[in-house]
Design an enzyme around this catalytic site. Structure first.
Site, PDB file in Angstrom:
ATOM      1  N   PRO A 102       0.837  -1.212   0.000  1.00  0.00           N
ATOM      2  CA  PRO A 102       0.000   0.000   0.000  1.00  0.00           C
ATOM      3  C   PRO A 102       0.870   1.260   0.000  1.00  0.00           C
ATOM      4  CG  PRO A 102       0.041  -0.969   2.190  1.00  0.00           C
ATOM      5  CD  PRO A 102       0.799  -1.912   1.307  1.00  0.00           C
TER       6      PRO A 102
ATOM      7  N   ASP B  83       5.699   2.555   2.293  1.00  0.00           N
ATOM      8  CA  ASP B  83       4.835   1.401   2.556  1.00  0.00           C
ATOM      9  C   ASP B  83       4.028   1.704   3.820  1.00  0.00           C
ATOM     10  OD1 ASP B  83       3.694  -1.022   3.242  1.00  0.00           O
ATOM     11  OD2 ASP B  83       5.516  -2.206   2.944  1.00  0.00           O
ATOM     12  N   HIS B  84       2.714   1.890   3.658  1.00  0.00           N
ATOM     13  CA  HIS B  84       1.900   2.304   4.800  1.00  0.00           C
ATOM     14  C   HIS B  84       1.764   1.217   5.857  1.00  0.00           C
ATOM     15  CE1 HIS B  84      -0.412   5.234   6.797  1.00  0.00           C
ATOM     16  NE2 HIS B  84      -0.984   5.796   5.736  1.00  0.00           N
ATOM     17  N   ARG B  85       2.121  -0.011   5.548  1.00  0.00           N
ATOM     18  CA  ARG B  85       2.097  -1.058   6.559  1.00  0.00           C
ATOM     19  C   ARG B  85       3.191  -0.836   7.599  1.00  0.00           C
ATOM     20  NH1 ARG B  85       2.838  -6.175   2.757  1.00  0.00           N
ATOM     21  NH2 ARG B  85       4.568  -4.786   2.174  1.00  0.00           N
ATOM     22  N   ALA B  86       4.319  -0.251   7.167  1.00  0.00           N
ATOM     23  CA  ALA B  86       5.476  -0.102   8.049  1.00  0.00           C
ATOM     24  C   ALA B  86       5.735   1.346   8.443  1.00  0.00           C
ATOM     25  CB  ALA B  86       6.721  -0.673   7.367  1.00  0.00           C
TER      26      ALA B  86
END
Length: 423
Positions: free
Chosen positions: A223, A395-398
């Site tokens: 994402p 990376d919006h997850r991290a």
């Protein structure tokens, strides 16, 4: 005892490789650490080094063999006191006698006169010739002996291999031969019936397939979000001009950006991470990948610990890594891993762009051109200044949005106060 030489795991995303060439002949003495052979992977040509001393007793897989799986036995090394019977015993104990015979047979299959598409069964057999037959690049009957890389480049550049003299081992045609033939007589596409140049299809190289696979996976599964800032460049450009005046090493704007990116990672370590399904990995060092365009595609060699290296050291390292990247001579550890990638298209006049993240990294910085633009200064006056737009893809997850914004703010502060980049 005899030692089996196996194709090593040369890169994390590679299941095998093409046996580019042997650097030792049967009967040659070998010391620990000697380069035995070269493997062509999707991104580089990698040396296989000897783990034991001895004599190269048998070459099991011939040069030019394509798509050799990892851990395939490609040769046998005899220790002191071993005789030829030790080779068959070692292969039998490994359970690879039949496999070795099959591999030799496939590697010895005569290639077709026309180059086959890379990655097909025809290409695997066409890429190799028997030791006896490979004494010349082209022999009666139209049989050609060329490395897989040379065949792919010949197809890409429309070079007729029948007219190329090989300078590789046993007269094999290698990359430099195809490049020389291309430079001597570049071939244009044949005109169509309507008088227009005909469309042409160029088979995918292993590198192009790897790039397509990784970028597709990144864009589909990661994402992305994007943050952009404008950086005033006047102070940095003045400092660069002063540093380059009479200096032995010429610094580029990209050298400053690479070090500034590393220092910003030190200030905001929450961006110096990689996403894994079970955890977020925080990197100990600031290792900056630098995007390098090559004939085969994009390669990202890594400047390790860029936050503790001088600008001159970074500049020299980037030049050296980029030079080897363009001839497929990077080692896997030189382009695997990394904290963050810097992709600079400013030298092409691109004002702004957003790049695709290179997993498992969590961010990539896209650098645009430094341009003269109107800006409002601290006194509220409209003045001309040199401005560069940079865009962070994260990376919006991290990485959360606020974290990415803090990292970009730290980077801009360094770029606009470039003396801090020197400290």
């Amino acid at each position: 005892m005899a030692h089996l030489i196996k194709l090593p795991s040369v890169a994390a995303d590679t299941s095998g490789g093409n046996l580019h060439q042997w650097l030792k002949k049967e009967g040659d003495k070998v010391a620990v650490g000697d380069a035995l052979a070269e493997i062509e992977t999707e991104k580089a040509i990698v040396e296989i080094n000897a783990e034991h001393a001895g004599v190269l007793g048998r070459i099991v897989v011939q040069a030019g063999a394509a798509s050799v799986p990892i851990n395939t036995v490609i040769g046998v090394l005899l220790a002191d006191g071993d005789d030829a019977s030790a080779i068959d015993r070692a292969l039998a104990e490994h359970g690879g006698a039949a496999t070795a015979a099959t591999a030799s047979k496939v590697a010895a299959t005569p290639p077709a006169a026309a180059p086959a598409a890379a990655g097909t069964p025809a290409a695997a057999s066409a890429a190799a010739g028997s030791p006896a037959a490979s004494s010349s690049a082209a022999v009666p009957g139209g049989r050609l002996f060329a490395s897989p890389l040379a065949r792919r480049l010949a197809a890409q550049w429309h070079v007729d291999l029948l007219g190329v003299t090989g300078t590789g081992p046993h007269g094999r045609i290698v990359r430099r031969d195809v490049e020389a033939a291309r430079d001597r007589a570049p071939v244009a596409a044949a005109p169509s019936a309507a008088g227009r140049p005909a469309a042409r299809r160029v088979p995918h190289t292993g590198m192009r397939r790897a790039i397509a696979r990784r970028l597709t996976e990144s864009k589909q599964n990661v994402p992305h979000f994007y943050l952009s800032v404008d950086c005033r460049m006047d102070a940095l450009l003045a400092l660069r001009a002063q540093a380059n005046h009479g200096g032995a090493v010429k610094l580029s704007v990209n050298d400053f950006i690479v070090r500034a990116a590393a220092l910003a990672l030190r200030e905001v370590p929450e961006v110096n991470v990689s996403w894994h399904e079970d955890a977020i990995e925080y990197h100990a060092g600031a290792d900056i990948s630098v995007a390098v365009a090559t004939d085969g595609g994009l390669v990202t060699p890594i400047v390790r610990d860029a936050d503790v290296k001088s600008l001159s050291a970074i500049a020299g390292e980037i030049v050296e890594l980029a030079g080897r990247a363009k001839i497929n001579r990077l080692k896997p550890e030189e382009f695997t891993g990394g904290s963050l990638t810097v992709s600079n298209l400013g030298m092409y006049g691109i004002s702004q762009f957003a790049a695709i993240i290179n997993p498992p990294q969590a961010a990539i910085l896209a650098v645009g051109a430094a341009e003269r633009r109107p800006v409002v200064n601290e006194a509220g006056e409209l003045v001309a200044a040199t401005v560069m737009t940079v865009t962070l893809s994260a990376d919006h997850r991290a990485v959360d949005g606020a974290v990415g914004a803090r990292w970009l703010a730290a980077l801009r502060t360094l770029i606009e106060n470039p003396v801090r980049i020197l400290l």
